[in-house]
Every structure is written in structure tokens, then in C-alpha cells.
Scaffold this active site. Structure first.
Site, PDB file in Angstrom:
ATOM      1  N   HIS A  89      -3.704   5.740   2.583  1.00 48.68           N
ATOM      2  CA  HIS A  89      -4.892   6.208   1.862  1.00 48.68           C
ATOM      3  C   HIS A  89      -5.756   5.051   1.405  1.00 48.68           C
ATOM      4  O   HIS A  89      -5.300   3.908   1.339  1.00 48.68           O
ATOM      5  CB  HIS A  89      -4.531   7.110   0.672  1.00 48.68           C
ATOM      6  CG  HIS A  89      -3.668   6.468  -0.379  1.00 48.68           C
ATOM      7  ND1 HIS A  89      -2.297   6.572  -0.410  1.00 48.68           N
ATOM      8  CD2 HIS A  89      -3.988   5.713  -1.455  1.00 48.68           C
ATOM      9  CE1 HIS A  89      -1.813   5.920  -1.462  1.00 48.68           C
ATOM     10  NE2 HIS A  89      -2.824   5.377  -2.103  1.00 48.68           N
TER      11      HIS A  89
ATOM     12  N   HIS B  99      -7.984   0.329  -4.148  1.00 50.58           N
ATOM     13  CA  HIS B  99      -6.941  -0.273  -3.312  1.00 50.58           C
ATOM     14  C   HIS B  99      -6.821   0.444  -1.975  1.00 50.58           C
ATOM     15  O   HIS B  99      -7.355   1.530  -1.796  1.00 50.58           O
ATOM     16  CB  HIS B  99      -5.578  -0.298  -4.026  1.00 50.58           C
ATOM     17  CG  HIS B  99      -4.970   1.042  -4.334  1.00 50.58           C
ATOM     18  ND1 HIS B  99      -5.144   1.692  -5.532  1.00 50.58           N
ATOM     19  CD2 HIS B  99      -4.173   1.865  -3.593  1.00 50.58           C
ATOM     20  CE1 HIS B  99      -4.488   2.833  -5.521  1.00 50.58           C
ATOM     21  NE2 HIS B  99      -3.884   2.977  -4.345  1.00 50.58           N
TER      22      HIS B  99
ATOM     23  N   GLU C 120      -1.472  -1.590  -1.728  1.00 44.60           N
ATOM     24  CA  GLU C 120      -0.285  -0.827  -2.086  1.00 44.60           C
ATOM     25  C   GLU C 120       0.530  -0.658  -0.806  1.00 44.60           C
ATOM     26  O   GLU C 120      -0.033  -0.352   0.253  1.00 44.60           O
ATOM     27  CB  GLU C 120      -0.709   0.562  -2.625  1.00 44.60           C
ATOM     28  CG  GLU C 120       0.460   1.482  -2.960  1.00 44.60           C
ATOM     29  CD  GLU C 120      -0.006   2.849  -3.489  1.00 44.60           C
ATOM     30  OE1 GLU C 120      -1.179   3.219  -3.293  1.00 44.60           O
ATOM     31  OE2 GLU C 120       0.837   3.541  -4.096  1.00 44.60           O
TER      32      GLU C 120
HETATM   33 CO    CO Z   1      -2.519   4.611  -4.000  1.00 40.29          CO
END
Ligand code: CO
Length: 134
Positions: A7, A79, A130
Site C-alpha cells: 500500500h 509511507h 514499512e
Molecule cells: Co502502512
């Protein structure tokens, strides 16, 4: 080592408004909001055919997203999340290469209940990364 883009996360000042924008104006499919007190966020996922967008709103006074929104009052990309097959192996490889892992370096359950880690943006072209174990 990194796999799919799981994502892209966007910090927003008002989650309901941002979710409505994606649902009604952009015509996207939206998940129900969920709270992640451990990460200081409330999130909604926008489901796209090839990846997801994570809309993040601060949850609690100590939320790292509140700080981000102070610097970026209109919101912004916060992020990127890449999938890895083995998060501990990924962490050890990155540490050995000199990359800094945020926090205590221990994976925590992320938005999908799978272990995640965050990498210092200073080591990755100014991008907060991440890693999520797929
Ligand atoms: Co995230």
C-alpha cells in the site's frame, strides 16, 4: 528481497472526508475504519485492483501522524509498504547493510494483523518504508 507494493499511505486531517472523496469522487471501494492504538492511527483502506491506499488519521495526542500533519497541513504521502516473505530475515539483512530500523527493531502487528517494521527515511531517499510480512 522486497516484493509487491502492499500500500501507499496518505496522512489526512479528516478521515471521513478523505474516505468520502475516494468513494464518491474517485469511485473506489473503501474498507470500514479501524483503530490501531499501538501505531497512533485510525485507518481506512482504499482497495485498488493492483494495490491499496491507506488513509491515516491521527489517533491520540502522541500520534506520529499529528506531527506529520503539522508539517504538512494539507496531508500528504506518509509511507510506502513493501511486502517481504520473512520479516526477521529482511530486518537482519537491512541492519547488516547499515540501514536503521525505527523503534526497538521488533516487528509489531500492522493493519492487516501481520508483522511490520519501519525503516528510517534518511536511509531511503527521504521515504518512510514499512515492511510487511506477506
Ligand atoms: Co502502512
Amino acid at each position: 528481497m522486497i516484493g509487491r507494493l502492499n500500500h501507499v499511505a496518505i496522512a489526512v486531517g479528516n478521515l471521513a472526508e478523505a474516505a468520502a472523496l475516494y468513494r464518491e469522487v474517485l469511485g473506489a471501494k473503501i474498507s470500514a475504519p479501524q483503530e490501531e492504538p499501538e501505531h497512533g492511527v485510525r485507518v481506512v483502506f482504499v482497495e485498488l485492483p493492483n494495490t491499496k491506499i491507506e488513509l491515516l488519521e491521527p489517533l491520540g495526542a502522541a500520534s506520529p501522524i499529528a506531527k506529520f500533519l503539522k508539517r504538512n497541513p494539507n496531508g500528504g504521502i506518509h509511507h510506502l509498504c513493501y511486502e517481504v516473505a520473512d520479516i526477521l530475515a529482511a530486518r537482519d539483512r537491512l541492519s547488516a547493510a547499515g540501514a536503521r530500523i525505527l523503534g526497538d527493531g521488533q516487528p509489531r502487528p500492522g493493519a492487516h494483523g501481520r508483522p511490520v517494521l519501519f525503516l528510517n527515511p534518511k536511509d531511503f531517499s527521504g521515504t518512510l518504508i514499512e515492511l510487511e510480512q506477506a
